[in-house]
Design a protein around this motif. Structure first.
Motif, PDB file in Angstrom:
ATOM      1  N   MET A 254      26.728  49.440  20.111  1.00  0.00           N
ATOM      2  CA  MET A 254      26.905  48.946  21.470  1.00  0.00           C
ATOM      3  C   MET A 254      26.632  50.138  22.406  1.00  0.00           C
ATOM      4  SD  MET A 254      30.276  47.931  23.528  1.00  0.00           S
ATOM      5  CE  MET A 254      30.302  49.624  24.078  1.00  0.00           C
TER       6      MET A 254
ATOM      7  N   VAL B 124      44.582  45.144  34.295  1.00  0.00           N
ATOM      8  CA  VAL B 124      43.697  44.257  35.072  1.00  0.00           C
ATOM      9  C   VAL B 124      42.550  45.071  35.674  1.00  0.00           C
ATOM     10  CG1 VAL B 124      43.581  42.836  37.138  1.00  0.00           C
ATOM     11  CG2 VAL B 124      45.579  42.683  35.622  1.00  0.00           C
TER      12      VAL B 124
ATOM     13  N   ALA C 121      35.648  36.300  42.881  1.00  0.00           N
ATOM     14  CA  ALA C 121      36.781  36.326  43.829  1.00  0.00           C
ATOM     15  C   ALA C 121      36.301  36.972  45.125  1.00  0.00           C
ATOM     16  CB  ALA C 121      37.933  37.131  43.233  1.00  0.00           C
ATOM     17  N   GLY C 122      35.509  38.025  44.995  1.00  0.00           N
ATOM     18  CA  GLY C 122      34.992  38.728  46.178  1.00  0.00           C
ATOM     19  C   GLY C 122      34.155  37.767  47.009  1.00  0.00           C
ATOM     20  N   ASN C 123      33.222  37.044  46.337  1.00  0.00           N
ATOM     21  CA  ASN C 123      32.347  36.123  47.101  1.00  0.00           C
ATOM     22  C   ASN C 123      33.203  35.043  47.744  1.00  0.00           C
ATOM     23  OD1 ASN C 123      30.506  37.716  46.030  1.00  0.00           O
ATOM     24  ND2 ASN C 123      29.793  36.294  44.416  1.00  0.00           N
TER      25      ASN C 123
ATOM     26  N   ALA D 173      35.937  39.341  39.282  1.00  0.00           N
ATOM     27  CA  ALA D 173      36.129  40.134  40.508  1.00  0.00           C
ATOM     28  C   ALA D 173      35.052  39.756  41.517  1.00  0.00           C
ATOM     29  CB  ALA D 173      36.060  41.617  40.173  1.00  0.00           C
ATOM     30  N   GLN D 174      33.803  39.673  40.995  1.00  0.00           N
ATOM     31  CA  GLN D 174      32.717  39.364  41.938  1.00  0.00           C
ATOM     32  C   GLN D 174      32.933  37.969  42.535  1.00  0.00           C
ATOM     33  OE1 GLN D 174      29.994  40.845  39.272  1.00  0.00           O
ATOM     34  NE2 GLN D 174      30.182  42.783  40.414  1.00  0.00           N
TER      35      GLN D 174
ATOM     36  N   ARG E 120      35.588  43.360  29.677  1.00  0.00           N
ATOM     37  CA  ARG E 120      35.111  44.105  30.857  1.00  0.00           C
ATOM     38  C   ARG E 120      34.145  43.237  31.656  1.00  0.00           C
ATOM     39  NH1 ARG E 120      34.109  48.396  27.387  1.00  0.00           N
ATOM     40  NH2 ARG E 120      35.807  49.896  27.334  1.00  0.00           N
TER      41      ARG E 120
ATOM     42  N   GLY F   3      36.466  50.745  32.650  1.00  0.00           N
ATOM     43  CA  GLY F   3      37.374  51.626  31.918  1.00  0.00           C
ATOM     44  C   GLY F   3      38.010  50.890  30.758  1.00  0.00           C
TER      45      GLY F   3
ATOM     46  N   SER G  36      35.907  40.342  33.360  1.00  0.00           N
ATOM     47  CA  SER G  36      36.766  40.689  34.504  1.00  0.00           C
ATOM     48  C   SER G  36      35.901  41.124  35.679  1.00  0.00           C
ATOM     49  CB  SER G  36      37.757  41.796  34.117  1.00  0.00           C
ATOM     50  OG  SER G  36      37.044  42.883  33.582  1.00  0.00           O
ATOM     51  N   ARG G  37      34.748  41.744  35.375  1.00  0.00           N
ATOM     52  CA  ARG G  37      33.873  42.139  36.505  1.00  0.00           C
ATOM     53  C   ARG G  37      33.347  40.889  37.181  1.00  0.00           C
ATOM     54  NH1 ARG G  37      32.005  46.541  33.865  1.00  0.00           N
ATOM     55  NH2 ARG G  37      30.245  45.467  32.909  1.00  0.00           N
TER      56      ARG G  37
ATOM     57  N   PRO H 137      39.428  47.234  33.124  1.00  0.00           N
ATOM     58  CA  PRO H 137      38.213  46.557  32.624  1.00  0.00           C
ATOM     59  C   PRO H 137      37.184  46.344  33.729  1.00  0.00           C
ATOM     60  CG  PRO H 137      40.191  45.412  31.891  1.00  0.00           C
ATOM     61  CD  PRO H 137      40.635  46.459  32.863  1.00  0.00           C
ATOM     62  N   ARG H 138      37.700  46.120  34.918  1.00  0.00           N
ATOM     63  CA  ARG H 138      36.787  45.847  36.041  1.00  0.00           C
ATOM     64  C   ARG H 138      36.046  47.110  36.463  1.00  0.00           C
ATOM     65  NH1 ARG H 138      40.097  43.564  40.724  1.00  0.00           N
ATOM     66  NH2 ARG H 138      41.019  42.134  39.208  1.00  0.00           N
TER      67      ARG H 138
ATOM     68  N   ASP I 282      31.226  45.812  44.398  1.00  0.00           N
ATOM     69  CA  ASP I 282      31.854  44.502  44.623  1.00  0.00           C
ATOM     70  C   ASP I 282      32.798  44.634  45.811  1.00  0.00           C
ATOM     71  OD1 ASP I 282      34.433  44.922  42.054  1.00  0.00           O
ATOM     72  OD2 ASP I 282      33.822  46.128  43.720  1.00  0.00           O
ATOM     73  N   ASN I 283      32.895  43.585  46.532  1.00  0.00           N
ATOM     74  CA  ASN I 283      33.610  43.729  47.816  1.00  0.00           C
ATOM     75  C   ASN I 283      35.083  43.422  47.628  1.00  0.00           C
ATOM     76  OD1 ASN I 283      32.985  41.122  47.206  1.00  0.00           O
ATOM     77  ND2 ASN I 283      31.181  41.178  48.568  1.00  0.00           N
ATOM     78  N   GLN I 284      35.589  43.744  46.433  1.00  0.00           N
ATOM     79  CA  GLN I 284      37.043  43.656  46.306  1.00  0.00           C
ATOM     80  C   GLN I 284      37.626  44.702  47.262  1.00  0.00           C
ATOM     81  OE1 GLN I 284      39.671  42.329  45.180  1.00  0.00           O
ATOM     82  NE2 GLN I 284      38.457  40.603  44.412  1.00  0.00           N
TER      83      GLN I 284
ATOM     84  N   TYR J  47      36.549  44.032  23.656  1.00  0.00           N
ATOM     85  CA  TYR J  47      36.962  44.654  24.923  1.00  0.00           C
ATOM     86  C   TYR J  47      35.775  44.709  25.887  1.00  0.00           C
ATOM     87  CZ  TYR J  47      40.001  47.156  28.044  1.00  0.00           C
ATOM     88  OH  TYR J  47      40.796  47.485  29.131  1.00  0.00           O
ATOM     89  N   ALA J  48      34.592  44.896  25.334  1.00  0.00           N
ATOM     90  CA  ALA J  48      33.400  44.915  26.197  1.00  0.00           C
ATOM     91  C   ALA J  48      33.249  43.542  26.863  1.00  0.00           C
ATOM     92  CB  ALA J  48      32.169  45.233  25.358  1.00  0.00           C
TER      93      ALA J  48
END
Lengths: 90, 420, 313
Positions: B1, B89, C308-310, C305-306, C298, B96, C301-302, B92-93, B11-13, C294-295
């Protein structure tokens, strides 16, 4: 019948701790122990190249090399001593 | 991997927008993977500083991420669990990794491992967990592995009072692990400091290759305050210095002017040995007294040579003060209020807030002791930093206000002491 | 002139700036294991840069310093926790930990069972010489009942457990046992363990004639090596042709009792000085890959996040 292969046993006495494993477990009794308990090649011809001693030497002190042609064994010997000298400078 | 690419997340968080200092890429030629100097400020969508209502623990998470932390290993413990929860939470975002280990010993071990693999790492615990972490913390001191350990102090000793504030772990933070060892201990008093001092903690850890203990307490940890998250470009983030010599010349623990050797990352071609045994410049165990002396003295010197930068304090109304309060953590908040109360009564009072507890900011404290007639050291323990103040004191009279019943020292109590 | 293969390995993998002969007692199996490990790594073809060799404290702990990898000598019992941190931070590295029986299952027991349960892609080589050798021969979790030790001069009152069984029931996806007598077999086991994508435990029955043998009428390396030769019973390899191993039923590890015939063979015999024990691959099951999962976390969750952001716009 293929020509019987012969082997050389190189013992690097700087690293050998005279633990006796090689002497005890050699299936062909190629080694005997000198007065300090270190292995000495008693009868190289009996060696069948099973490399048991090489694999079981805890101190990486034994190298078995197959002997094909006479000239090569001489070269092998000089190489071995040069390696020993290199290791000595350590 | 393939390894995690550190892409700049736009991202606009609102709370993120953190500079994408992700896990390091595997650089084939073993060159430095992260530019030590900060890149020039980049315009980013959310240029407006972000005002957030955050809990102390949450602010620490944001501070750690802003500092480039991309690994957290922890174990649940009140009052520090929120840090783990939010990290599980957020990490991962941010490319990390979060993991909850089987105990605090394992958490400390994982943090050291991740740091050795080139990723800035954090753990957070409280008293009981902090005690368990001591041996591995000592390893991090000896092997000079940068990492940050948050200790949200609670009523002690033992199980003590898990949901009550205390400051009883101060001496443990300095001397908890066995043997003389270099370490830096910082403390936070407000949610804003939870963010800012966490970034400082990571910078110190990376710059001095030392574990940094970040002391918080149940009050600061669980207080919510409105704070302004500084723009990530404005933040000074320090990365460890990587070796520049070719791998075959690299001595992982060689001395230099700062006493902090460049640090290679496992896997980047600088194969070397890391051990908890006293070691020589190559990292190999040694018992030769000359090598031992050199190594241990260097490790101490690297901190003492950085006193000027490391010893952080904040003063409030100290210029003309005749009575000073020396406080840290949540108690500093009460002290500030008490100083205002005293000033209203015409008493020339002032506050010296210690951010760095160890190495003990001797110069700043000494100055206050010389200037004032009396100094008051309020603490939620039986007197720990006050012992340091008395050690430094020559002529001034030092008074202590000690509260160990699990309640925060109130401004009135401190004011009472000031007015006597 | 071509050097023998074994010489090339020594020059390539042993550190040139470390003093040899190494620190272990004459005849100790640790040197044999280091040789076996090097041959396994060479056979797989891992680059030296991508191997991390971590160890705990004890005689086994002194192994990594001699090998030219990224080496780490951690605190007693904690090698697996450091390895977990390194593996998670840089999954492309190949993590191998070397521990003694006390190091891994005594003080390190909690980390051992959880590393097995978690099944992160690590290789755990546990050198079981049934004693705490470095500190002078105190009894360890695998010291047999009735044996003599520095802290059991009247005969050991406690009972040994089987490390391999412990690993199987804790969830390790690959568990094998070898000995320092059966070296070619050991090479293969270590190789399989390193190749395995999951927590691979290789328990290596070794000996400590200096601190354990001496107190139990087995005072030299040769005698103890002979005992290993005579006690080991090869178990049919479950890996071979996919047939379920006679040792341990493949698949979920049910109650310990039902572990397997060889397992049962193990637990009581390992509690004696000369009972037979099984060697070979005891379990080899497939489990989800922690790193890959875990990948995925990741990425997910990204994405959230996006979104939720939009949504927030």
């Amino acid at each position: 019948m293929a020509k019987k292969k012969s082997y050389r046993q190189h013992i690097f006495y700087d690293w050998c701790k005279a633990c006796g494993l090689c002497v005890a477990f050699c299936p062909k009794q190629v080694y005997r122990r000198n007065e300090e308990g270190q292995p000495v090649v008693a009868d190289a011809a009996k060696c069948v190249g099973c490399r048991f001693c090489e694999l079981h030497c805890p101190d990486f002190a034994i190298t078995i090399s197959a002997v094909d042609a006479p000239s090569r064994s001489a070269a092998a010997h000089t190489a071995q001593t040069s390696i020993e000298e290199a290791a000595d400078e350590r | 991997m393939s390894d995690k690419k550190a892409s700049r997340e736009n991202d606009n968080q609102p709370q993120s927008g953190v500079n994408g200092v992700g896990a390091p890429q595997v650089a084939a030629s073993g060159t430095a993977m992260r530019v030590p100097a900060r890149e020039p400020a980049r315009s980013s969508q959310n240029a407006v500083p972000r005002r957030r209502l955050l809990q102390g623990n949450e602010a620490m998470v944001e501070g750690a991420l802003a500092a480039g932390c991309r690994f957290f290993a922890g174990y649940p413990i009140t009052p520090a669990s929120e840090i783990s929860e939010l990290m599980s939470v957020r990490l991962p975002r941010e490319n990390g990794t979060f993991i909850q280990m089987e105990d605090e010993i394992a958490s400390m071990g994982a943090v050291i491992g991740a740091s050795l693999a080139g990723v800035k790492s954090l753990t957070a615990t409280s008293g009981p967990g902090f005690s368990l972490m001591q041996e591995n913390l000592g390893f991090a001191c000896m092997a000079e592995v940068p990492c940050v350990v948050v200790n949200v102090m609670r009523g002690g000793p033992s199980t003590g009072m898990p949901t009550s504030p205390a400051q009883g772990d101060v001496m443990q933070a300095r001397w908890g692990t066995h043997g003389d060892h270099p370490i830096i201990v910082l403390s936070v008093a407000t949610v804003a400091e939870c963010f800012e001092i966490t970034v400082t903690a990571f910078n110190f850890a990376e710059k001095y290759r030392v574990p940094v203990i970040l002391l918080s307490d149940e009050v600061v940890a669980h207080t919510r305050e409105n704070i302004v998250l500084p723009e990530s470009a404005q933040l000074e983030v320090v990365d460890r210095i990587r070796p520049s010599v070719p791998p075959q010349w690299y001595k992982p623990y060689a001395d230099n002017s700062r006493g902090v050797p460049p640090m290679a990352t496992m896997g980047d071609g600088y194969r070397h040995h890391v051990t908890g045994l006293v070691h020589d410049q190559s990292g190999y165990p040694t018992e030769r007294s000359d090598e031992v002396k050199t190594q241990l003295k260097r490790q101490m010197r690297k901190i003492s040579s950085g006193f000027g930068e490391i010893q952080l304090t904040r003063s409030f109304m100290l210029e003309d003060a005749q009575v000073a309060v020396i406080a840290y953590g949540a108690v500093a908040r009460s002290a500030k209020r008490a100083v205002r109360m005293a000033r209203r009564q015409g008493i020339k009072a002032g506050l010296l807030q210690l951010v760095t507890l160890f190495p003990f900011p001797r110069k700043a404290v000494d100055q206050v002791l010389r200037q004032c007639k009396a100094v008051i050291v309020p603490e939620m323990n039986f007197g720990q930093i006050s012992r340091e103040v008395k050690r430094v004191n020559r002529t001034c009279r030092v008074f202590t206000v000690n509260r160990i019943d699990g309640q925060l020292i109130t401004p009135a109590e401190i004011f009472q002491e000031i007015s006597n | 002139m071509k050097m023998e293969k074994v010489e090339q390995l020594r020059h390539y993998y042993l550190r040139h700036d470390k003093k040899f002969p190494h620190v272990w007692c004459p005849g100790c199996g640790n040197g044999i294991i280091l040789g076996s490990l090097i041959r396994a790594i060479d056979k797989i073809g891992l680059s030296k840069d991508e191997v991390v060799l971590a160890s705990g404290i004890g005689c086994a702990g002194r192994m990594p310093v001699y090998a030219d990898f990224n080496t780490l000598h951690t605190t007693h019992g904690r090698a697996l926790t450091f390895a977990t941190g390194i593996k998670l931070a840089r999954p492309e590295l190949n993590l191998i930990t070397v521990m003694g029986d006390g190091d891994a299952t005594g003080i390190g027991g909690n980390h051992f069972i959880h590393a097995a349960r978690r099944n992160l892609n690590l290789t755990a080589i546990i050198i079981n010489n049934q004693i705490y050798g470095m500190t002078g021969g105190q009894y360890s979790p695998t010291t047999p009942y009735g044996a003599k030790a520095a802290t059991a001069t009247g005969g050991h009152l406690e009972h040994a457990f089987s490390i391999a069984d412990l690993a199987v029931t804790a969830g390790a996806s690959f568990v094998a046992r070898g000995t320092v007598y059966h070296v070619p077999h050991l090479d293969k086991l270590i190789e399989q363990g390193i190749r395995k994508n999951g927590f691979a435990v290789i328990e290596i029955m070794a000996y400590c004639h200096t601190q354990f043998g001496r107190r139990n009428k087995m005072g030299d390396a040769v005698t103890m090596m002979e005992k290993l030769r005579d006690r080991a019973v090869a178990v049919k390899d479950p890996g071979a042709a996919g047939s379920p191993g006679t040792a341990v039923a493949a698949g979920a590890s049910d109650t310990p009792g039902a572990a397997a015939s060889a397992g049962a063979l193990d637990s009581d015999s390992l509690d004696t000085l000369d009972g037979k024990f099984a060697i070979g691959v005891l379990t080899d099951v497939e489990k989800p890959d922690y790193i890959a999962e875990y990948a995925r976390l990741r990425a997910a969750s990204r994405l959230n996040a996006q979104n939720a952001g939009n949504a927030g716009k």
